[in-house]
Design a protein around this motif. Structure first.
Motif, PDB file in Angstrom:
ATOM      1  N   LEU A  66      35.537  43.636  35.591  1.00  8.95           N
ATOM      2  CA  LEU A  66      36.125  42.413  36.133  1.00  8.95           C
ATOM      3  C   LEU A  66      35.185  41.663  37.067  1.00  8.95           C
ATOM      4  O   LEU A  66      35.395  40.469  37.345  1.00  8.95           O
ATOM      5  CB  LEU A  66      37.425  42.737  36.880  1.00  8.95           C
ATOM      6  CG  LEU A  66      38.585  43.240  36.018  1.00  8.95           C
ATOM      7  CD1 LEU A  66      39.753  43.628  36.914  1.00  8.95           C
ATOM      8  CD2 LEU A  66      39.022  42.168  35.025  1.00  8.95           C
ATOM      9  N   LYS A  67      34.183  42.347  37.549  1.00  2.09           N
ATOM     10  CA  LYS A  67      33.301  41.734  38.534  1.00  2.09           C
ATOM     11  C   LYS A  67      32.555  40.526  37.953  1.00  2.09           C
ATOM     12  O   LYS A  67      32.472  39.456  38.574  1.00  2.09           O
ATOM     13  CB  LYS A  67      32.310  42.781  39.032  1.00  2.09           C
ATOM     14  CG  LYS A  67      31.363  42.262  40.100  1.00  2.09           C
ATOM     15  CD  LYS A  67      30.446  43.385  40.570  1.00  2.09           C
ATOM     16  CE  LYS A  67      29.480  42.881  41.637  1.00  2.09           C
ATOM     17  NZ  LYS A  67      28.580  43.968  42.105  1.00  2.09           N
ATOM     18  N   THR A  68      32.041  40.691  36.740  1.00  2.63           N
ATOM     19  CA  THR A  68      31.256  39.613  36.130  1.00  2.63           C
ATOM     20  C   THR A  68      32.098  38.384  35.791  1.00  2.63           C
ATOM     21  O   THR A  68      31.713  37.245  36.139  1.00  2.63           O
ATOM     22  CB  THR A  68      30.543  40.125  34.868  1.00  2.63           C
ATOM     23  OG1 THR A  68      29.672  41.204  35.247  1.00  2.63           O
ATOM     24  CG2 THR A  68      29.723  39.027  34.204  1.00  2.63           C
ATOM     25  N   PRO A  69      33.284  38.544  35.135  1.00  9.16           N
ATOM     26  CA  PRO A  69      34.097  37.338  34.868  1.00  9.16           C
ATOM     27  C   PRO A  69      34.495  36.600  36.129  1.00  9.16           C
ATOM     28  O   PRO A  69      34.489  35.356  36.151  1.00  9.16           O
ATOM     29  CB  PRO A  69      35.326  37.900  34.138  1.00  9.16           C
ATOM     30  CG  PRO A  69      34.854  39.164  33.516  1.00  9.16           C
ATOM     31  CD  PRO A  69      33.866  39.734  34.487  1.00  9.16           C
ATOM     32  N   ILE A  70      34.844  37.326  37.186  1.00 11.16           N
ATOM     33  CA  ILE A  70      35.232  36.654  38.421  1.00 11.16           C
ATOM     34  C   ILE A  70      34.042  35.928  39.035  1.00 11.16           C
ATOM     35  O   ILE A  70      34.155  34.797  39.547  1.00 11.16           O
ATOM     36  CB  ILE A  70      35.838  37.657  39.403  1.00 11.16           C
ATOM     37  CG1 ILE A  70      37.167  38.175  38.858  1.00 11.16           C
ATOM     38  CG2 ILE A  70      36.047  37.042  40.778  1.00 11.16           C
ATOM     39  CD1 ILE A  70      37.795  39.255  39.711  1.00 11.16           C
ATOM     40  N   ALA A  71      32.852  36.547  38.978  1.00  9.32           N
ATOM     41  CA  ALA A  71      31.650  35.884  39.501  1.00  9.32           C
ATOM     42  C   ALA A  71      31.335  34.622  38.707  1.00  9.32           C
ATOM     43  O   ALA A  71      30.903  33.597  39.268  1.00  9.32           O
ATOM     44  CB  ALA A  71      30.469  36.861  39.449  1.00  9.32           C
TER      45      ALA A  71
END
Length: 466
Positions: free
Chosen positions: A257-262
């Motif tokens: 989830l870290k990459t999509p939110i970034a």
């Protein structure tokens, strides 16, 4: 050893059974000895009665003659209760004979209906002589010659002799059984304590696992306990694998989830300002909430772990060092009592909980923040063989503080009372959720210094019930 102690129960039951058995045995033996003594006394009187019969004849003057020699001086001593008496029956008009111990007195004779003769033509009955002695009388009637002249023969013995003998035996018996009983209780107690020693060793080893000082039950156990120890070790190992798997899954989810939110945050910068602010705030809120739910899932996976342990003082000192670097104009005061205290929590959860409170306190304080950790009393689980300990932690500042209605509002998820300060409004709700997952308590009040005081009741390292 309390009422729920296995050792206390076994010792109590063994002691009660031994005491009851000794009392019953003493009563039975005493009664058997009484019966034997009374039977022997009756046999003695019967033998003396027939000795008297064999010693008496009818002389040429038609009188009773003879001098019984029974070999007992008590028949010649007055008022002893030991007598022999010969009385003519029917038309036989001879003078009666008696022992010198009887003197001029006599012993009353009950009727044959009251005390009948047995099949040997004998009868035994108790009586009281003229001197107050309780005696047992042996009696029979004998025909002395061919002319049919008969006499009644009686021999009596003092029953006090039997009672004294029985009492002396009973005293000796009680003393012997008391000594034997005490010795047996001591030996049984030592045997029980020695036999249950492996269980106590297993309890202490399990306590070390609860405190985080060991990772499994170790030691030599009897074959009756070894399967239980192996199952507990297997359970601990399974729990450890479950926690590690939950942590790995949480980490994978956070990473995915870290990459999509970034990406959303980066793309928000390209939008117009109103849309950019909206997307950015929602992405940050989503990021904080995802982290919150991931933390709750991780805590639920390891909440009952026997191996969760965090030393309080080192963890708080690391947080205070970070806060001092971030807020060089504020003072942070730390007090932990007693030294070496530990929480039954994962270190990450402790740091996230206290870190959120320190960030809030540093944001609104005037000059400084005060952090304390002290032992406290808390709820206990009924029937738990291990007594839970609790630690009270407070984070207090000297800022403006909050009113009761503001405190209630601040505890809601996503609420920010001061929009001028950065944040997503999730800090206090995260603290409340983590504390609740560990079955602790969290409250906000106005502190003695006028600012806000956050009070936490968190589980400490478990102690065993003494």
């Amino acid at each position: 050893m309390g009422p729920r102690s296995l050792t206390a129960r076994v010792l109590l039951l063994a002691t009660a059974w031994s005491a009851l058995a000794l009392v019953v045995i003493s009563i039975v033996i005493s009664q058997l000895y009484r019966q034997s003594a009374e039977r022997a006394f009756t046999d003695l009187l019967r033998a003396q009665l027939y000795n008297v019969i064999n010693s008496i004849t009818i002389g040429s003057d038609n009188q009773l003659s003879g001098s019984p020699q029974l070999g007992d001086l008590r028949f010649s001593q007055p008022e002893t209760g030991w007598y022999w008496i010969i009385e003519p029956l029917g038309t036989f008009a001879a003078r009666p004979l008696s022992s010198s111990s009887l003197g001029t007195s006599n012993i009353s004779v009950p009727s044959i209906l009251a005390v009948p003769f047995n099949n040997r033509y004998e009868r035994f009955y108790p009586a009281t002589d003229a001197f107050g002695n309780h005696v047992l009388v042996a009696e029979t009637e004998v025909v002395l010659d061919g002319e049919g002249r008969a006499a009644r023969f009686r021999v009596s013995g003092n029953l006090a002799v039997v009672e004294e003998d029985i009492q002396a035996f009973t005293r000796s018996l009680y003393i012997a059984l008391a000594v034997f009983g005490l010795g047996s209780l001591v030996v049984n107690g030592l045997a029980i304590l020695y036999g249950l020693l492996p269980l106590d060793g297993a309890r202490r080893t399990l306590e070390r696992v609860r405190r985080g000082e060991a990772e499994r039950l170790e030691g030599e156990f009897p074959r009756e306990i070894m399967p239980l120890a192996n199952d507990i070790n297997a359970l601990i190992e399974s729990n450890r694998r479950l926690v590690e798997r939950a942590r790995m899954q949480v980490g994978n989810l956070a990473h995915s989830l870290k990459t999509p939110i970034a990406v959303l945050l980066n793309e928000a910068r390209l939008l117009d300002k109103p849309q950019s602010e909206l997307v950015r705030s929602q992405a940050e809120a989503m990021q904080a909430q995802v982290q919150s739910y991931l933390s709750r899932a991780r805590i639920a996976a390891q909440r009952e772990s026997l191996l969760a342990r965090t030393d309080i003082e080192p963890a708080l000192e690391r947080l205070v060092r970070v806060m001092r670097r971030l807020n060089p104009d504020k003072e942070f005061h730390l007090s932990v009592s007693p030294p070496g205290a530990a929480l039954a929590m994962e270190q990450q959860d402790v740091e996230e909980t206290i870190g959120n409170l320190l960030e809030n306190a540093a944001r609104f304080c005037e000059t400084g923040v005060w952090i304390t950790a002290t032992p406290a009393s808390g709820p206990q689980q009924e029937g738990d063989a291990l007594r839970r300990t609790w630690v009270e932690m407070t984070v207090e500042d000297d800022g403006p503080g909050l009113e009761p209605d503001q405190i209630r509002e601040a505890m809601k998820r996503g609420t920010r009372l001061d929009e001028s300060k950065p944040g997503a409004g999730l800090g206090l709700s995260i603290v409340r959720e983590i504390t609740s997952e560990y079955q602790g308590m969290f409250e906000l009040t106005r502190g003695p210094r006028g600012g806000l005081m956050a009070r936490l009741l968190l589980p400490g390292v478990t102690k065993s019930v003494a």
